[in-house]
Design a protein around this motif. Structure first.
Motif, PDB file in Angstrom:
ATOM      1  N   LEU A   1     -56.519  -1.564   4.564  1.00 37.84           N
ATOM      2  CA  LEU A   1     -56.215  -0.746   5.738  1.00 37.84           C
ATOM      3  C   LEU A   1     -55.853  -1.622   6.930  1.00 37.84           C
ATOM      4  O   LEU A   1     -54.879  -1.351   7.641  1.00 37.84           O
ATOM      5  CB  LEU A   1     -57.410   0.158   6.075  1.00 37.84           C
ATOM      6  N   ARG A   2     -56.600  -2.684   7.149  1.00 38.84           N
ATOM      7  CA  ARG A   2     -56.345  -3.599   8.264  1.00 38.84           C
ATOM      8  C   ARG A   2     -54.949  -4.224   8.146  1.00 38.84           C
ATOM      9  O   ARG A   2     -54.205  -4.291   9.125  1.00 38.84           O
ATOM     10  CB  ARG A   2     -57.433  -4.670   8.286  1.00 38.84           C
ATOM     11  N   GLY A   3     -54.577  -4.662   6.943  1.00 38.99           N
ATOM     12  CA  GLY A   3     -53.265  -5.265   6.739  1.00 38.99           C
ATOM     13  C   GLY A   3     -52.131  -4.286   6.982  1.00 38.99           C
ATOM     14  O   GLY A   3     -51.123  -4.631   7.610  1.00 38.99           O
ATOM     15  N   ILE A   4     -52.309  -3.068   6.520  1.00 44.07           N
ATOM     16  CA  ILE A   4     -51.270  -2.057   6.706  1.00 44.07           C
ATOM     17  C   ILE A   4     -51.202  -1.626   8.164  1.00 44.07           C
ATOM     18  O   ILE A   4     -50.115  -1.430   8.709  1.00 44.07           O
ATOM     19  CB  ILE A   4     -51.486  -0.874   5.741  1.00 44.07           C
ATOM     20  N   MET A   5     -52.347  -1.514   8.817  1.00 45.85           N
ATOM     21  CA  MET A   5     -52.342  -1.145  10.239  1.00 45.85           C
ATOM     22  C   MET A   5     -51.648  -2.223  11.079  1.00 45.85           C
ATOM     23  O   MET A   5     -50.914  -1.914  12.013  1.00 45.85           O
ATOM     24  CB  MET A   5     -53.762  -0.894  10.735  1.00 45.85           C
TER      25      MET A   5
ATOM     26  N   ILE B   1     -51.595  -4.639  -5.865  1.00 50.01           N
ATOM     27  CA  ILE B   1     -51.967  -3.885  -4.665  1.00 50.01           C
ATOM     28  C   ILE B   1     -50.891  -4.057  -3.592  1.00 50.01           C
ATOM     29  O   ILE B   1     -50.481  -3.096  -2.943  1.00 50.01           O
ATOM     30  CB  ILE B   1     -53.347  -4.324  -4.145  1.00 50.01           C
ATOM     31  N   GLY B   2     -50.416  -5.286  -3.424  1.00 56.09           N
ATOM     32  CA  GLY B   2     -49.372  -5.561  -2.436  1.00 56.09           C
ATOM     33  C   GLY B   2     -48.091  -4.793  -2.724  1.00 56.09           C
ATOM     34  O   GLY B   2     -47.471  -4.231  -1.822  1.00 56.09           O
ATOM     35  N   GLU B   3     -47.690  -4.754  -3.999  1.00 58.01           N
ATOM     36  CA  GLU B   3     -46.478  -4.017  -4.373  1.00 58.01           C
ATOM     37  C   GLU B   3     -46.654  -2.520  -4.157  1.00 58.01           C
ATOM     38  O   GLU B   3     -45.730  -1.835  -3.721  1.00 58.01           O
ATOM     39  CB  GLU B   3     -46.077  -4.317  -5.817  1.00 58.01           C
ATOM     40  N   ALA B   4     -47.847  -2.000  -4.456  1.00 54.73           N
ATOM     41  CA  ALA B   4     -48.122  -0.578  -4.227  1.00 54.73           C
ATOM     42  C   ALA B   4     -48.022  -0.251  -2.737  1.00 54.73           C
ATOM     43  O   ALA B   4     -47.465   0.783  -2.349  1.00 54.73           O
ATOM     44  CB  ALA B   4     -49.504  -0.212  -4.762  1.00 54.73           C
ATOM     45  N   ALA B   5     -48.526  -1.141  -1.903  1.00 53.50           N
ATOM     46  CA  ALA B   5     -48.446  -0.950  -0.453  1.00 53.50           C
ATOM     47  C   ALA B   5     -46.988  -0.993   0.006  1.00 53.50           C
ATOM     48  O   ALA B   5     -46.555  -0.148   0.802  1.00 53.50           O
ATOM     49  CB  ALA B   5     -49.262  -2.011   0.270  1.00 53.50           C
ATOM     50  N   LEU B   6     -46.235  -1.946  -0.502  1.00 51.82           N
ATOM     51  CA  LEU B   6     -44.823  -2.065  -0.114  1.00 51.82           C
ATOM     52  C   LEU B   6     -44.026  -0.829  -0.511  1.00 51.82           C
ATOM     53  O   LEU B   6     -43.206  -0.336   0.277  1.00 51.82           O
ATOM     54  CB  LEU B   6     -44.196  -3.312  -0.733  1.00 51.82           C
TER      55      LEU B   6
ATOM     56  N   SER C   1     -43.475  -9.787   4.857  1.00 48.89           N
ATOM     57  CA  SER C   1     -43.428 -11.160   5.370  1.00 48.89           C
ATOM     58  C   SER C   1     -44.759 -11.880   5.197  1.00 48.89           C
ATOM     59  O   SER C   1     -44.794 -13.078   4.924  1.00 48.89           O
ATOM     60  CB  SER C   1     -42.998 -11.187   6.834  1.00 48.89           C
ATOM     61  N   VAL C   2     -45.847 -11.146   5.301  1.00 50.19           N
ATOM     62  CA  VAL C   2     -47.169 -11.746   5.108  1.00 50.19           C
ATOM     63  C   VAL C   2     -47.506 -11.792   3.622  1.00 50.19           C
ATOM     64  O   VAL C   2     -47.876 -12.833   3.085  1.00 50.19           O
ATOM     65  CB  VAL C   2     -48.257 -10.956   5.883  1.00 50.19           C
ATOM     66  N   TYR C   3     -47.327 -10.659   2.949  1.00 57.02           N
ATOM     67  CA  TYR C   3     -47.690 -10.558   1.538  1.00 57.02           C
ATOM     68  C   TYR C   3     -46.881 -11.527   0.671  1.00 57.02           C
ATOM     69  O   TYR C   3     -47.420 -12.179  -0.209  1.00 57.02           O
ATOM     70  CB  TYR C   3     -47.491  -9.104   1.088  1.00 57.02           C
ATOM     71  N   ARG C   4     -45.592 -11.635   0.953  1.00 53.89           N
ATOM     72  CA  ARG C   4     -44.731 -12.519   0.149  1.00 53.89           C
ATOM     73  C   ARG C   4     -44.605 -13.919   0.751  1.00 53.89           C
ATOM     74  O   ARG C   4     -43.823 -14.723   0.285  1.00 53.89           O
ATOM     75  CB  ARG C   4     -43.364 -11.879  -0.037  1.00 53.89           C
TER      76      ARG C   4
END
Length: 162
Positions: A67-71, A108-113, A129-132
């Protein structure tokens, strides 16, 4: 259910109602010994999910971290908090439905993207940019080109707008 006051184990339910958006049931109870009233909550107990990090370390899935990363990615995009939380709820629900109890951080990162792409292209690029781990402007340019070339799948569009 044990009374929090006298620790007697018999109580009667006075009232039950849905709470936390249907994620739990709130019950008002009365102890049959001391007659004091108290509230209990009944929730689904999820089997813990283990996340396998890039370096091979394992840790428990932490919803608040996602949640923090997406926010952060959605900062100053005027996306309502409810939509962001619904997106995280959706990802967590998908993880709980899997038969495997281990998931990679990449999954999880791909699901968020996937979900961010339908919510906000700006948030998508920020998260990517952060995840990749973008190293420079060429990484941004490549991601933007990929974003423009790849059509949005219709089932995700309808899912993200419901």
């Amino acid at each position: 259910m044990q009374c929090p006051y006298c620790h007697h184990t018999d109580s009667r339910v006075l009232e039950s109602r849905s709470a936390e958006g249907g994620q739990s049931i709130r019950r008002r109870r009365e102890c049959l010994q001391c007659n004091r009233r108290f509230t209990t909550y009944e929730r689904i107990e999820y089997v813990p999910i283990t996340v396998i990090k890039r370096n091979g370390d394992r840790e428990s899935f932490d919803r608040s971290k996602l949640l923090r990363g997406i926010m952060t990615a959605c900062g100053k995009t005027n996306i309502p908090q409810q939509k962001i939380e619904a997106l995280v709820d959706d990802i967590e629900a998908d993880l709980q439905l899997r038969s495997r109890r281990e998931v990679t951080s990449a999954e999880i990162g791909e699901a968020a993207l996937q979900r961010l792409r339908h919510l906000s292209e700006v948030a998508y690029v920020r998260f990517a940019s952060v995840y990749r781990q973008f190293q420079g402007i060429s990484d941004f340019v490549a991601e933007l080109a990929h974003l423009q070339e790849t059509p949005v799948s219709p089932e995700l569009v309808t899912a993200s707008h419901s």
